[in-house]
Design a protein around this motif. Structure first.
Motif, mmCIF file in Angstrom:
data_model
loop_
_atom_site.group_PDB
_atom_site.id
_atom_site.type_symbol
_atom_site.label_atom_id
_atom_site.label_comp_id
_atom_site.label_asym_id
_atom_site.label_seq_id
_atom_site.Cartn_x
_atom_site.Cartn_y
_atom_site.Cartn_z
ATOM 1 N N LEU A 255 -2.228 25.084 -6.404
ATOM 2 C CA LEU A 255 -3.411 24.299 -6.076
ATOM 3 C C LEU A 255 -4.353 24.209 -7.268
ATOM 4 C CD1 LEU A 255 -4.955 22.752 -3.904
ATOM 5 C CD2 LEU A 255 -6.011 24.926 -3.204
ATOM 6 N N ILE A 256 -4.535 25.327 -7.975
ATOM 7 C CA ILE A 256 -5.388 25.321 -9.169
ATOM 8 C C ILE A 256 -4.800 24.402 -10.236
ATOM 9 C CG2 ILE A 256 -6.234 26.746 -11.070
ATOM 10 C CD1 ILE A 256 -6.493 29.057 -9.134
ATOM 11 N N PRO A 263 -7.808 15.632 -13.350
ATOM 12 C CA PRO A 263 -8.761 15.155 -14.377
ATOM 13 C C PRO A 263 -8.121 14.974 -15.746
ATOM 14 C CG PRO A 263 -9.226 17.437 -13.778
ATOM 15 C CD PRO A 263 -8.237 16.932 -12.796
ATOM 16 N N ASN A 264 -7.141 15.815 -16.100
ATOM 17 C CA ASN A 264 -6.446 15.624 -17.373
ATOM 18 C C ASN A 264 -5.704 14.298 -17.405
ATOM 19 O OD1 ASN A 264 -6.746 17.881 -19.321
ATOM 20 N ND2 ASN A 264 -6.037 19.126 -17.618
ATOM 21 N N ALA A 265 -5.059 13.949 -16.284
ATOM 22 C CA ALA A 265 -4.327 12.677 -16.218
ATOM 23 C C ALA A 265 -5.292 11.500 -16.346
ATOM 24 C CB ALA A 265 -3.548 12.598 -14.915
ATOM 25 N N GLU A 329 -10.825 28.107 -22.451
ATOM 26 C CA GLU A 329 -10.341 27.553 -21.195
ATOM 27 C C GLU A 329 -11.499 27.013 -20.383
ATOM 28 O OE1 GLU A 329 -7.782 29.188 -17.374
ATOM 29 O OE2 GLU A 329 -7.161 29.708 -19.422
ATOM 30 N N SER A 330 -11.267 25.883 -19.750
ATOM 31 C CA SER A 330 -12.257 25.237 -18.887
ATOM 32 C C SER A 330 -11.827 25.370 -17.445
ATOM 33 C CB SER A 330 -12.406 23.759 -19.265
ATOM 34 O OG SER A 330 -13.099 23.038 -18.263
ATOM 35 N N GLU A 331 -12.784 25.591 -16.561
ATOM 36 C CA GLU A 331 -12.471 25.691 -15.143
ATOM 37 C C GLU A 331 -11.942 24.368 -14.603
ATOM 38 O OE1 GLU A 331 -11.858 27.383 -11.532
ATOM 39 O OE2 GLU A 331 -12.435 28.401 -13.406
ATOM 40 N N LEU A 332 -12.415 23.260 -15.175
ATOM 41 C CA LEU A 332 -12.008 21.939 -14.706
ATOM 42 C C LEU A 332 -10.690 21.483 -15.308
ATOM 43 C CD1 LEU A 332 -12.662 19.313 -13.154
ATOM 44 C CD2 LEU A 332 -13.887 18.545 -15.209
#
Length: 523
Positions: A255-256, A263-265, A329-332
């Motif tokens: 899920l994470i 958002p990366n896509a 590292e970003s949480e998003l």
């Protein structure tokens, strides 16, 4: 990274306070026909005043811009998205498959051996590279075998690791020379092999840390799994062998990963549309009015191409649940390869290059710059570390004169700005150094905007000074980046690739020289 959407990268060393090592790269794109105004004998005698105003509105106004952008988007967006989907989807699926198989193996039996996990990474990486480069994969496997033979030099200790680094870096030039007459084959492989060489060098220095082998040399299967892990083999970035071993068994939930993939896509789609469609259309529209705007939009196409590769690499890392060294590292978004927001609106040249390629910055600082600098604070030792780091970075990027010129120019401009701003900050006791302010509690300058209210005059003066340096960094970014537009340099483009610098009168270089002169004068 050096791939079909993005051609080369360059690197920079920041000597401000913490003497950090930075990296910056560039991208590729298509050439445009730039025309700055009409010929002198071309006049509009046949147009009346009202017709002339309407013509000017259509050419330079909002209507003309909107029509050109709309036409460009209609003809460009759909083909670009289809091409990206065909290129990206198999990579993501292979990374997800590798992750699933590793999870199934780790859950159904006791992990008495890591060999099956290494084999899964190697096999999925081979399939991914076969899809990306086709029959050229055989050459990559041959180079990987040579790399493993060179790895046996580590039995000589630290000296063996240094010899390994020299041979590995020098091999980039050897490959380029051997494949010189088939350069269309090599540029796509060069970025892949550059990441492999970075992994070899880091593995050598990590295993021989403190003058003795801290761990035995990995076996052939472990070596191939590390080098050709699907998360990093095609687009990079570099990860250390220890980080790869820590992530053999995925730990994050699906899920994470899905929450980070979306958002990366979306950012990948935005970057490719900006690079292929929007930036070229805007460059063409402003081609008759402003040389700087042409440089800026062309350079934005280069930068957006780099953003696409970086964000795509982030997506593969998320899909495979592979983390990066350094904890960026970003949480998003998950592991961060680049930070476009620091590049498009930089506080200084140092800050923008810090966000360009975070893993390569970490690699250079850890294995090249840091060991050379050691604990010396002398200016000569630092300068030697800077020069050797740039030499290593240049050799890793292959034989491209454009990269060398941009690299040298970037170092020249950034060091001049860093020295000048450090001296001004000390003299004025104001927070205007190249590095970002450390905050109200940690900033050492009295005239710090975070300490003084907006009603203070010094608050606005410091803000205005930093804004001026930001604008200057944006100009330098456009000036340097536009040179990297287009295909790799060859004999036919030797004169044309500096055309923009000639049109700008080499202004950035004169500004860089001026910053050194002012620094020497006030110091």
């Amino acid at each position: 990274m050096d791939y079909q959407y993005f051609e080369e990268e360059s690197d920079y060393i920041d000597l401000d306070e913490e003497d950090e090592v930075e990296t910056l790269g560039g991208g590729g794109g298509g050439g445009l026909d730039y025309r700055f105004g009409k010929a002198e004998d071309e006049e509009d005698y046949y147009l009346g005043e009202e017709e002339l105003e309407e013509e000017e509105l259509n050419r330079f106004g909002v209507l003309g811009l909107a029509e050109r952008l709309l036409g460009s988007l209609q003809s460009c967006v759909e083909p670009s998205l289809l091409q990206v989907l065909q290129y990206v989807a198999p990579m993501l699926l292979l990374c997800l498959l590798c992750r699933l198989l590793c999870l199934l193996y780790s859950q159904r039996r006791r992990l008495t051996s890591l060999a099956p996990l290494h084999f899964l990474h190697f096999a999925c990486g081979l399939v991914l590279l076969q899809f990306s480069v086709g029959y050229r994969l055989l050459l990559l496997l041959l180079l990987a075998a040579i790399g493993y033979l060179l790895l046996q030099l580590l039995r000589l200790g630290r000296r063996g690791a240094q010899i390994l680094a020299l041979l590995t870096v020098g091999s980039q030039f050897l490959y380029e020379l051997l494949l010189w007459r088939r350069r269309s084959d090599w540029p796509q492989l060069r970025g892949i092999q550059m990441v492999v060489n970075m992994k070899l060098i880091s593995l050598g220095f990590d295993l021989t840390a403190s003058g003795q082998l801290q761990a035995r040399i990995p076996g052939p299967l472990a070596y191939l799994g590390y080098v050709y892990s699907p998360a990093t083999c095609a687009l990079g970035p570099w990860v250390s062998y220890g980080c790869y071993m820590d992530c053999l068994v995925p730990r994050n939930s699906w899920l994470i990963s899905l929450r980070r993939l979306v958002p990366n896509a979306l950012l990948c789609v935005l970057a490719v549309i900006l690079s292929n469609c929007v930036a070229p259309a805007l460059s063409d529209f402003f081609g008759d009015s402003s040389h700087f705007l042409v440089m800026y939009w062309d350079a934005l196409s280069v930068r957006s191409s780099h953003y696409f590769v970086g964000i795509m690499a982030q997506s593969l890392l998320v899909a495979a649940d592979q983390r990066l060294d350094g904890g960026q590292e970003s949480e998003l978004l998950g592991p961060l390869v680049s930070r476009p927001w620091l590049i498009e609106w930089p506080r200084s040249i140092s800050s923008l290059v810090r966000g360009w390629n975070i893993p390569m910055h970490e690699w250079l600082k850890r294995y090249i710059y840091g060991p050379i600098k050691v604990d010396g604070r002398s200016r000569g030792r630092i300068l030697l570390a800077v020069l050797l780091t740039y030499a290593v970075s240049s050799l890793l990027h292959g034989m491209d004169l454009r990269i060398y010129l941009v690299l040298i120019s970037l170092a020249f401009l950034a060091e001049g700005e860093s020295l000048l701003r450090r001296q001004l900050a000390s003299c004025l006791d104001a927070c205007i150094s190249a590095n970002l302010c450390r905050g109200k509690e940690r900033c050492r300058y009295a005239r710090c905007p975070s300490r003084r209210g907006w009603q203070s005059l010094s608050h606005w003066l410091v803000k205005a000074t930093n804004l001026a340096f930001t604008a200057l960094a944006i100009f330098h970014l456009a000036y340097l980046g536009v040179v990297l537009l287009g295909d790799a340099l060859n004999d036919e483009t030797t004169e044309s690739f500096l055309w923009h610098w000639q049109q700008a009168g080499y202004l950035s270089h004169y500004i860089g020289a001026g910053t050194f002169v002012i620094y020497l004068f006030i110091s």
